[in-house]
Design a protein around this motif. Structure first.
Motif, short mmCIF file in Angstrom:
data_model
loop_
_atom_site.label_atom_id
_atom_site.label_comp_id
_atom_site.label_asym_id
_atom_site.label_seq_id
_atom_site.Cartn_x
_atom_site.Cartn_y
_atom_site.Cartn_z
N TYR A 108 0.85 -1.19 0.00
CA TYR A 108 0.00 0.00 0.00
C TYR A 108 0.88 1.24 0.00
O TYR A 108 1.91 1.28 0.69
CB TYR A 108 -0.91 0.01 1.24
CG TYR A 108 -1.81 1.21 1.33
CD1 TYR A 108 -2.92 1.34 0.51
CD2 TYR A 108 -1.54 2.26 2.22
CE1 TYR A 108 -3.74 2.45 0.58
CE2 TYR A 108 -2.35 3.37 2.30
CZ TYR A 108 -3.46 3.46 1.48
OH TYR A 108 -4.27 4.57 1.55
N THR A 137 -5.36 8.19 2.00
CA THR A 137 -6.69 7.59 1.89
C THR A 137 -7.68 8.49 1.17
O THR A 137 -8.80 8.08 0.88
CB THR A 137 -7.26 7.31 3.29
OG1 THR A 137 -7.34 8.54 4.03
CG2 THR A 137 -6.40 6.32 4.04
N TYR A 169 -11.22 11.09 8.15
CA TYR A 169 -10.66 9.73 8.19
C TYR A 169 -11.21 8.95 9.38
O TYR A 169 -11.60 7.79 9.25
CB TYR A 169 -9.14 9.80 8.26
CG TYR A 169 -8.49 8.45 8.46
CD1 TYR A 169 -8.23 7.62 7.37
CD2 TYR A 169 -8.13 8.01 9.73
CE1 TYR A 169 -7.63 6.38 7.56
CE2 TYR A 169 -7.53 6.78 9.92
CZ TYR A 169 -7.29 5.96 8.83
OH TYR A 169 -6.71 4.73 9.02
#
Length: 228
Positions: A108, A137, A169
């Motif tokens: 990631y 994100t 988030y």
């Protein structure tokens, strides 16, 4: 933001207008906690930093630590550049841009940037951090904290901290907005900086993890550092 940060760091490396002071630190801790959440699955971490500070208040540095996210992530490297100055004998401030990166993390791409601002008055501080793309994100993450250090006899300090994680988030991730707290002692012995802090938080029991990845249970964190 990444281009801005590295552009500023590059500019600092070529300027000869101001005298600079360099310093480095190496630390050992039994758990790397970031805002109350373990980044090493509750295991120990070796951490280090290298900083350069100029007489005009500008500074830059790099900080690193091992991490464990349960996949191929094993290293965090942070870069930062900032400016600090005093307003009065008791009041000062600091502003910096930081870039959090995870080299070799193929599972990631979690690299992201954050703006950090701090205000200091005597032994107390107020800090705020804002990331518009927290952990890459696409969601914003914010953190605000207060801290106080009370000097005690024998060169020991009582250290208090309270922080609040919030923003888009948090809530869309597994954990809702939450608070983290710590109370600890710190001091120096034989050139070593020692600290022990008990860390706890307001995370709901249903979201609490007391072992393994990203554990967020109450714990005692002990750190030994040497600055050179």
């Amino acid at each position: 933001m990444k281009k801005v940060l590295f552009g500023l760091v590059s500019a600092l490396t070529v300027t000869q207008l101001y005298a600079a002071e360099t310093s480095g630190t190496i630390s050992f801790t039994n758990d790397y906690r970031f805002n109350g959440i373990s980044q090493t699955a509750g295991d120990a971490a070796v951490q280090g930093s290298l900083d350069v500070a100029f007489d005009n208040g500008i500074y830059a540095g790099i900080w690193g630590s091992n991490v464990d996210f349960g996949d191929d992530a094993n290293l965090e490297i942070d870069y930062y550049v900032g400016y600090g100055n005093s307003l009065t004998d008791d009041l000062s401030y600091d502003v910096n841009l930081a870039w959090y990166s995870y080299p070799g993390y193929d599972a990631y791409d979690g690299d992201y940037g954050q703006l950090n601002m701090s205000l200091y008055y005597g032994n107390a501080s107020l800090s705020y951090g804002y990331a518009d793309d927290y952990f890459n994100t696409g969601e914003s993450g914010q953190y605000i904290a207060v801290a106080y250090s009370q000097p005690l006899p024998k060169g020991i300090s009582l250290d208090l901290h309270a922080g609040h994680s919030f923003g888009d988030y948090w809530g869309k991730a597994d954990i809702e907005d939450y608070e983290d707290y710590s109370i600890g002692l710190s001091g120096s012995v034989a050139g070593l900086d020692l600290s022990a802090a008990y860390i706890f938080n307001s995370i709901d029991k249903a979201e609490e993890t007391n072992s393994g990845l990203f554990r967020n249970d109450n714990t005692l964190v002990v750190t030994v550092s040497r600055t050179f």
